[in-house]
Design an enzyme around this catalytic site. Structure first.
Site, PDB file in Angstrom:
ATOM      1  N   CYS A  92       0.858  -1.126   0.297  1.00 27.76           N
ATOM      2  CA  CYS A  92      -0.589  -0.025   0.093  1.00 27.76           C
ATOM      3  C   CYS A  92       0.767   1.307  -0.510  1.00 27.76           C
ATOM      4  O   CYS A  92       0.471   2.160  -0.363  1.00 27.76           O
ATOM      5  CB  CYS A  92      -0.735  -0.488   1.602  1.00 27.76           C
ATOM      6  SG  CYS A  92      -0.240   0.420   2.864  1.00 27.76           S
ATOM      7  N   HIS A 136      -1.961   1.567   7.519  1.00 28.67           N
ATOM      8  CA  HIS A 136      -2.194   0.925   6.257  1.00 28.67           C
ATOM      9  C   HIS A 136      -2.108   2.861   5.543  1.00 28.67           C
ATOM     10  O   HIS A 136      -2.173   3.503   6.631  1.00 28.67           O
ATOM     11  CB  HIS A 136      -4.042   0.951   6.277  1.00 28.67           C
ATOM     12  CG  HIS A 136      -3.921   0.823   4.577  1.00 28.67           C
ATOM     13  ND1 HIS A 136      -3.928  -0.209   3.826  1.00 28.67           N
ATOM     14  CD2 HIS A 136      -4.945   1.176   4.023  1.00 28.67           C
ATOM     15  CE1 HIS A 136      -3.763  -0.172   3.107  1.00 28.67           C
ATOM     16  NE2 HIS A 136      -5.016   0.538   2.842  1.00 28.67           N
TER      17      HIS A 136
END
Length: 836
Positions: A164, A320
């Site tokens: 990510c 994240h």
């Protein structure tokens, strides 16, 4: 482009043109050296094309090893009983619900969703079974690298790999055609399947040649990053090729899993990056952050990303990375447009404030306004969502910014770590920058880039035990320190960086230090190389500097500079005796103790620091200090619990440094730097040593040989002639008075402070009673402020309160107006007790 620096003797002058000759000794920093990488890419592609036929990459073969690197790394035993997570708690069990090949598969996770613990219940290794089912295929020649519509953030999906941080950076870099297009040697499909990708790796631009054979699933779809045209939906290959180039650079696809957006932004742009920890609860700094975000995104179009911490907040994934696509202030409030690299998000597409704004807009406005209206109408955003600034700062913990201005200028300057057994911890060379413009300031970003540890376990150009070293940066001008970075050897962040502004015709000196450890298992056994990356929004000049490294470091430690968007570093002044004090400087990953002796006699000072995952240096700086194991073990029994619990917690260490401080001098006594992720700081104690420490013979000989070492390591390029632990002139102490405190003169010296407050409140009835009262309360509150500090050794605050009450009951010598003074004293004690 790598620049060699030579000494300069002239002052910078205004250049009529960027291409004009500058005075001797100054290099011109104009343009980005990425352009030189294009020539290397063309040469590499010619070599690949000369093989004839379809090109096969022998350095990154189409096998399972190129995906997972080392088979042994991913193996895990079967887990039938709930294991313990990194927090020390029993793990929770869950099942994959997303539509992936692992759907329905059970896994273990942190029971409280605090740490990043993960394990498959069946003992599988991540997606190992999936990797085995993958096949390498070349897409049809009709699939382009990109379409005529170019690149867009909405084109990309992350796929089945935990990258990510890369996809988030790609999303924002794709918004800048000038940045994304230069990464490809050619955006047309190559007949033999060889494609050249330019990446900024280990401090310099490098060309990575990859084939267009990509891992695919059983149904023929791409297994990892994929892109398609946002308008036509047509599949493209640019994201897949970039991901493969990064995977090849790191040794395997799995090596690219997990990272920070700042690292990816620097690899893709070559510009210095700025990482900002969001200042929770500080209204002033939050307002500055919003102003900066708005300017960076709207005026400068800088690529930006954000990340969450370990905890899941408001539907956002923990640990994240996300992309920041837009920042805009409306009359109703302030909004940010954020994108999840997965292409979908559990966060609502539009926040309540966005709905209010969308109703007023009615579909008109710029691209951000239209996207807001469309998301409000459909309730979908293809992974993008609008969030108001208040919720943004509560949900996210970090913002990363690439200082890649539209017309930016960048260079890489080779530097060297000091030798391991040298008392001077200053790196060579000292760099001087100059703003040649008369009518405007220049914004400058610098980064100290070391070779990355990423993939060291499976790549051939890096030893498995390699670890980056500690680099600190200090930037000084004629007005003092303007920027600094003290991080220690932070694992996972291989670039120390800071940003500052040069006024018209102003010059600055950049000094690099390695106050902690040198790199471990690097290519060179001593004097390891790293690169100082300089990025500016206008052409500037650079040359070898003449700043004396010791004075620059002392200025950064004891002056009152602070980063513009983060809380200032904490500095405590501990008074030991008349004219003798210590300044305890506490940064994010480093603690330094500077002793100041304003008396007429030399004084021996001793400093003690308790810490975890740390290394230390003192007077004998050619080697790291050994921990006092007995004192560390005794402290571990009474130390407060760590903020985070690890499965294998690090042990406490006790570092003791002592130094003889000459009269009218100051000296760095002890430095403790972070060396791992479990960095944790305990108590700090400063005192006058009972006996004067003897200067190590090795230290004395090292001081006399620093100049000769400098000439050998970088002849005619540096001017560092003293070690950073050598005494220096006293100078001025510019630490804020509120940070000052006295060291106890005896075991109960805390009583002295409260007694002094009482004496002041009774001192003179003719003086202003309100002023005396405010002073008494201020001293009491200041004493309490220092008791709240976890890093300074203090007495129990309850004892202090009891002492104050006992003192208030003792007979006092009053003036004529006894009753008024008693009332004032009682009021002071009541207010002080309320604050306690």
């Amino acid at each position: 482009m790598v620049i060699d620096l030579t000494p300069e003797d002239e002052n910078p002058v205004e250049a009529t043109s960027c291409a004009d000759e500058y005075v001797a000794g100054w290099e011109v920093v104009e343009g980005d050296d990425c352009d030189r990488a294009s020539g290397m890419a063309a040469a590499s592609l010619c070599a690949a094309a000369s093989q004839g036929g379809v090109w096969h990459d022998l350095d990154f073969p189409e096998t399972l090893r190129s995906i997972e690197g080392d088979d042994k790394v991913l193996s895990q035993p079967r887990v039938d009983v709930a294991p313990r997570c990194r927090c020390g708690q029993e793990a929770g069990r869950a099942t994959v619900s997303s539509d992936t090949p692992n759907k329905g598969r059970a896994y273990w996770h942190c029971g409280k969703r605090r740490c990043a613990f993960f394990a498959w219940c069946d003992g599988g290794s991540g997606s190992r079974e999936l990797w085995k089912r993958l096949a390498w295929r070349r897409p049809p020649s009709s699939v382009p690298i990109c379409t005529d519509y170019g690149f867009s953030a909405g084109d990309i999906n992350q796929g089945k790999l935990g990258v990510c941080w890369i996809i988030s950076a790609l999303s924002v870099v794709a918004e800048r055609h000038d940045l994304i297009s230069r990464l490809f040697a050619d955006t047309a499909r190559s007949p033999n399947g060889a494609h050249g990708i330019s990446l900024f790796l280990d401090g310099v631009w490098q060309t990575v040649v990859v084939s267009d054979a990509l891992p695919t699933t059983a149904d023929g779809g791409l297994a990892f990053a994929r892109s398609c045209d946002a308008l036509t939906g047509r599949q493209t290959l640019w994201a897949s090729l970039l991901e493969k180039a990064l995977a090849k650079s790191y040794g395997s696809y799995v090596s690219a899993v997990g990272g920070q957006i700042a690292e990816a932004l620097q690899v893709l742009t070559g510009a210095s990056t700025l990482s900002i920890n969001i200042p929770q609860g500080n209204f002033t700094l939050l307002e500055r952050l919003w102003t900066s975000l708005e300017r960076w995104k709207n005026a400068d179009a800088l690529p930006m990303g954000c990340a969450t911490d370990n905890e899941t907040v408001e539907g956002l994934l923990g640990s994240h990375a996300y992309s920041i696509l837009a920042v805009k202030a409306y009359p109703e409030g302030r909004l940010l447009r954020v994108r999840d690299p997965h292409g979908f998000s559990h966060f609502p597409a539009v926040c309540p404030l966005g709905h209010v704004i969308a109703r007023r807009l009615g579909g008109s406005g710029d691209e951000c306004d239209r996207a807001l209206t469309e998301a409000t109408r459909t309730g979908e955003g293809r992974g993008t969502f609008f969030i108001d600034f208040a919720h943004f700062v509560a949900a996210f913990s970090r913002v990363d910014v690439s200082l890649a201005w539209r017309d930016h200028h960048a260079r890489s300057i080779p530097c060297n770590f000091p030798r391991k057994k040298n008392a001077s911890r200053a790196c060579a060379p000292v760099v001087r920058l100059a703003n040649p413009l008369k009518h405007r300031s220049i914004c400058v970003g610098i980064s100290a880039v070391q070779p990355s540890k990423r993939g060291s376990w499976c790549r051939g150009d890096r030893k498995k035990s390699y670890k980056p070293g500690d680099i600190s940066l200090v930037v000084t001008t004629e007005t003092g320190v303007v920027a600094a970075s003290f991080q220690g050897a932070e694992v996972g962040n291989h670039a120390s960086s800071c940003v500052f502004e040069l006024s018209p015709l102003q010059r600055c000196e950049i000094c690099c230090y390695s106050l902690g450890r040198n790199p471990a298992a690097a290519k060179e056994t001593d004097g390891q190389e790293f690169f100082l990356r300089v990025t500016a929004d206008a052409p500037l000049r650079l040359a070898a500097g003449s700043e004396e490294a010791t004075s620059a470091l002392h200025a950064a430690l004891v002056s009152d500079w602070s980063p513009p968007l983060e809380p200032p570093p904490r500095r405590d002044v501990v008074h030991l005796s008349d004219g003798v004090s210590c300044v305890v400087c506490m940064f994010d990953g480093l603690v330094a103790v500077v002793a100041r002796n304003a008396s007429a006699e030399p004084v021996a000072v001793e400093a003690t620091v308790f810490a975890k995952s740390a290394v230390a240096r003192s007077t004998d700086a050619y080697q790291l200090l050994e921990s006092d194991k007995e004192r560390a073990a005794d402290y571990a029994k009474r130390a407060p619990p760590d903020q985070f619990r690890f499965h294998w917690p690090a042990k406490w260490k006790c570092f003791v440094g002592s130094k003889q401080i000459p009269a009218e001098s100051k000296c760095l006594v002890l430095v403790v730097a972070r060396s791992g992720v479990q960095w944790y700081l305990g108590d700090i104690d400063c005192r006058i040593a009972a006996t004067s420490p003897a200067e190590p013979a090795r230290y004395q000989s090292q001081q006399s040989s620093i100049a000769s070492w400098a000439k050998k390591s970088a002849p005619d390029k540096i001017s560092v002639v003293r070690g950073v632990f050598a005494p220096a002139p006293l100078g001025r102490l510019s630490v804020e008075p509120s940070a000052s405190r006295k060291r106890p003169r005896d075991d109960d010296n805390d009583d002295h402070h409260l007694k002094r407050a009482l004496e002041l409140s009774l001192h003179d009835s003719a003086a202003d009673d309100d002023a005396q009262l405010r002073l008494a309360i201020d001293l009491s509150l200041r004493q309490q402020h220092h008791k709240e500090s976890p890093a300074i050794v203090v007495l129990d605050e309850d004892d202090d309160l009891r002492t104050a009450m006992q003192l208030s009951l003792q007979p006092q010598q009053h003036h004529d107006d006894d009753d008024d003074d008693d009332d004032d004293l009682r009021r002071a004690l009541e207010l002080s007790a309320q604050q306690f």
